[in-house]
Motif scaffolding. Structure first.
Motif, PDB file in Angstrom:
ATOM      1  N   ILE A   1       0.840  -1.200   0.000  1.00  0.00           N
ATOM      2  CA  ILE A   1       0.000   0.000   0.000  1.00  0.00           C
ATOM      3  C   ILE A   1       0.872   1.246   0.000  1.00  0.00           C
ATOM      4  CG2 ILE A   1      -1.656   1.355   1.327  1.00  0.00           C
ATOM      5  CD1 ILE A   1      -2.812  -1.290   2.372  1.00  0.00           C
ATOM      6  N   VAL A   2       1.867   1.269   0.876  1.00  0.00           N
ATOM      7  CA  VAL A   2       2.766   2.424   0.965  1.00  0.00           C
ATOM      8  C   VAL A   2       3.501   2.628  -0.351  1.00  0.00           C
ATOM      9  CG1 VAL A   2       4.817   3.351   2.106  1.00  0.00           C
ATOM     10  CG2 VAL A   2       3.052   2.192   3.460  1.00  0.00           C
ATOM     11  N   LEU A   3       3.988   1.549  -0.939  1.00  0.00           N
ATOM     12  CA  LEU A   3       4.687   1.649  -2.215  1.00  0.00           C
ATOM     13  C   LEU A   3       3.766   2.195  -3.297  1.00  0.00           C
ATOM     14  CD1 LEU A   3       7.285   1.092  -3.810  1.00  0.00           C
ATOM     15  CD2 LEU A   3       6.422  -1.219  -4.265  1.00  0.00           C
ATOM     16  N   GLY A   4       2.519   1.755  -3.274  1.00  0.00           N
ATOM     17  CA  GLY A   4       1.554   2.255  -4.264  1.00  0.00           C
ATOM     18  C   GLY A   4       1.330   3.746  -4.122  1.00  0.00           C
TER      19      GLY A   4
ATOM     20  N   ALA B   1       4.502  10.141  -7.036  1.00  0.00           N
ATOM     21  CA  ALA B   1       5.727  10.529  -7.732  1.00  0.00           C
ATOM     22  C   ALA B   1       5.605  10.492  -9.243  1.00  0.00           C
ATOM     23  CB  ALA B   1       6.876   9.625  -7.287  1.00  0.00           C
ATOM     24  N   PHE B   2       4.812   9.577  -9.770  1.00  0.00           N
ATOM     25  CA  PHE B   2       4.849   9.336 -11.212  1.00  0.00           C
ATOM     26  C   PHE B   2       3.559   9.650 -11.962  1.00  0.00           C
ATOM     27  CE2 PHE B   2       7.847   6.239  -9.229  1.00  0.00           C
ATOM     28  CZ  PHE B   2       8.997   6.894  -9.615  1.00  0.00           C
TER      29      PHE B   2
ATOM     30  N   ALA C   1       3.963  10.927   4.718  1.00  0.00           N
ATOM     31  CA  ALA C   1       5.320  10.404   4.574  1.00  0.00           C
ATOM     32  C   ALA C   1       5.685  10.238   3.103  1.00  0.00           C
ATOM     33  CB  ALA C   1       5.447   9.070   5.306  1.00  0.00           C
ATOM     34  N   ALA C   2       4.741   9.735   2.319  1.00  0.00           N
ATOM     35  CA  ALA C   2       5.002   9.554   0.883  1.00  0.00           C
ATOM     36  C   ALA C   2       5.212  10.892   0.190  1.00  0.00           C
ATOM     37  CB  ALA C   2       3.841   8.794   0.243  1.00  0.00           C
ATOM     38  N   LYS C   3       4.433  11.884   0.556  1.00  0.00           N
ATOM     39  CA  LYS C   3       4.583  13.213  -0.041  1.00  0.00           C
ATOM     40  C   LYS C   3       5.924  13.829   0.332  1.00  0.00           C
ATOM     41  CE  LYS C   3       2.349  17.753  -0.242  1.00  0.00           C
ATOM     42  NZ  LYS C   3       1.195  18.553   0.248  1.00  0.00           N
ATOM     43  N   GLU C   4       6.329  13.673   1.594  1.00  0.00           N
ATOM     44  CA  GLU C   4       7.638  14.180   2.029  1.00  0.00           C
ATOM     45  C   GLU C   4       8.752  13.522   1.231  1.00  0.00           C
ATOM     46  OE1 GLU C   4      10.554  16.271   4.069  1.00  0.00           O
ATOM     47  OE2 GLU C   4       8.370  16.593   3.997  1.00  0.00           O
ATOM     48  N   TRP C   5       8.638  12.214   1.045  1.00  0.00           N
ATOM     49  CA  TRP C   5       9.632  11.493   0.239  1.00  0.00           C
ATOM     50  C   TRP C   5       9.644  12.008  -1.201  1.00  0.00           C
ATOM     51  CZ3 TRP C   5       8.032   8.570  -4.007  1.00  0.00           C
ATOM     52  CH2 TRP C   5       9.058   7.918  -4.693  1.00  0.00           C
ATOM     53  N   ALA C   6       8.463  12.182  -1.791  1.00  0.00           N
ATOM     54  CA  ALA C   6       8.376  12.599  -3.195  1.00  0.00           C
ATOM     55  C   ALA C   6       8.971  13.984  -3.418  1.00  0.00           C
ATOM     56  CB  ALA C   6       6.916  12.570  -3.661  1.00  0.00           C
ATOM     57  N   GLN C   7       8.929  14.836  -2.400  1.00  0.00           N
ATOM     58  CA  GLN C   7       9.428  16.200  -2.536  1.00  0.00           C
ATOM     59  C   GLN C   7      10.902  16.341  -2.141  1.00  0.00           C
ATOM     60  OE1 GLN C   7       6.614  18.362  -0.089  1.00  0.00           O
ATOM     61  NE2 GLN C   7       5.202  18.662  -1.798  1.00  0.00           N
TER      62      GLN C   7
ATOM     63  N   ARG D   1      15.901  11.957  -4.043  1.00  0.00           N
ATOM     64  CA  ARG D   1      15.281  10.970  -3.149  1.00  0.00           C
ATOM     65  C   ARG D   1      15.715   9.553  -3.477  1.00  0.00           C
ATOM     66  NH1 ARG D   1      10.535  12.617  -6.498  1.00  0.00           N
ATOM     67  NH2 ARG D   1      10.166  10.934  -7.993  1.00  0.00           N
ATOM     68  N   ARG D   2      15.642   8.720  -2.465  1.00  0.00           N
ATOM     69  CA  ARG D   2      15.920   7.304  -2.640  1.00  0.00           C
ATOM     70  C   ARG D   2      14.782   6.662  -3.422  1.00  0.00           C
ATOM     71  NH1 ARG D   2      15.994   6.019   3.505  1.00  0.00           N
ATOM     72  NH2 ARG D   2      15.993   3.843   2.785  1.00  0.00           N
ATOM     73  N   PRO D   3      15.003   5.492  -4.033  1.00  0.00           N
ATOM     74  CA  PRO D   3      13.908   4.797  -4.720  1.00  0.00           C
ATOM     75  C   PRO D   3      12.762   4.516  -3.754  1.00  0.00           C
ATOM     76  CG  PRO D   3      16.022   3.811  -5.287  1.00  0.00           C
ATOM     77  CD  PRO D   3      16.289   4.785  -4.164  1.00  0.00           C
ATOM     78  N   SER D   4      11.549   4.495  -4.271  1.00  0.00           N
ATOM     79  CA  SER D   4      10.380   4.276  -3.419  1.00  0.00           C
ATOM     80  C   SER D   4      10.478   2.951  -2.667  1.00  0.00           C
ATOM     81  CB  SER D   4       9.096   4.313  -4.253  1.00  0.00           C
ATOM     82  OG  SER D   4       9.146   3.350  -5.304  1.00  0.00           O
TER      83      SER D   4
END
Length: 209
Positions: free
Chosen positions: A104-107, A113-114, A172-178, A182-185
């Motif tokens: 779910i988190v990866l999705g 991101a994409f 958390a996903a939004k923080e990662w995307a911005q 960034r590291r790979p998802s």
């Protein structure tokens, strides 16, 4: 979260398709396709309900039978796309499976991101609607999974837990995307699950595994 988004989890469109009348699905698909088409031609703010209805070859009254406004339609369109991504990956959640939570988190990470907005639409216009739609889908999926493990009495409402966890996952996903460079998802998922698991454990009787 907008008023329309607050009720997304209750809209049949976010339930398994077999539970929805095919005629309802067909009309909603027509409306969603019409909106996507129009958004390739002009800004969302410039699109009216009448424009959408005409493009979908239905009348305005039928539009309002399915959606209260164009914002609800937009959020459902995004939510449906995200649901399809999860379905294509075979993602389900039973309330205790760590691998499912990771999926779910990866999705969420990949979708944020994409996913590209329509060419005429600014990313900033889509962001609040993307947020509301994704959170609604994740919340429903988590709530359905947690319902498999009722606790008696529950110290905290499962709905509160699912809502909190879904917002945390999206944040958390939004923080990662911005994050620059960034590291790979796939590498950030473990961190996010570590943060989320204690929240879900407040309802699930056994630890995530």
């Amino acid at each position: 979260m907008s008023e329309s988004a607050a009720n997304l989890a209750e809209i049949p469109e976010f339930l398994p398709e077999k539970s929805v009348d095919p005629r309802i699905l067909r009309t909603r698909n027509l409306l969603q396709q019409a909106l996507v088409k129009l958004m390739k031609e002009k800004e969302f703010d410039a699109i009216s309900v009448q424009d959408i209805a005409e493009s979908a070859t239905i009348n305005r009254a039928t539009f309002y039978d399915h959606y209260p406004d164009k914002f609800a339609l937009l959020e459902c369109t995004i939510g449906t796309r995200f649901n399809h991504l999860l379905a294509e990956r075979g993602v389900t959640f039973n309330g205790t499976c760590t691998s499912a939570l990771k999926a779910i988190v990866l999705g969420v990470c990949d979708f944020i991101a994409f996913s590209e907005p329509p060419c005429s639409t600014k990313a900033g216009q889509m962001e609040p609607h993307t947020e509301s739609a994704i959170i609604a889908v994740v919340r429903r999926m988590l709530l359905d999974g947690l319902a498999n493990h009722p606790s008696s009495p529950a110290p905290i409402s499962p709905r509160m837990i699912a809502t909190t966890a879904s917002w945390a996952i999206y944040g958390a996903a939004k923080e990662w995307a911005q994050t620059p460079n960034r590291r790979p998802s796939s590498e950030i998922v473990e961190t996010v699950v570590t943060l989320i698991s204690p929240i879900l454990a407040l309802v699930a009787p056994t630890p995530l595994h």
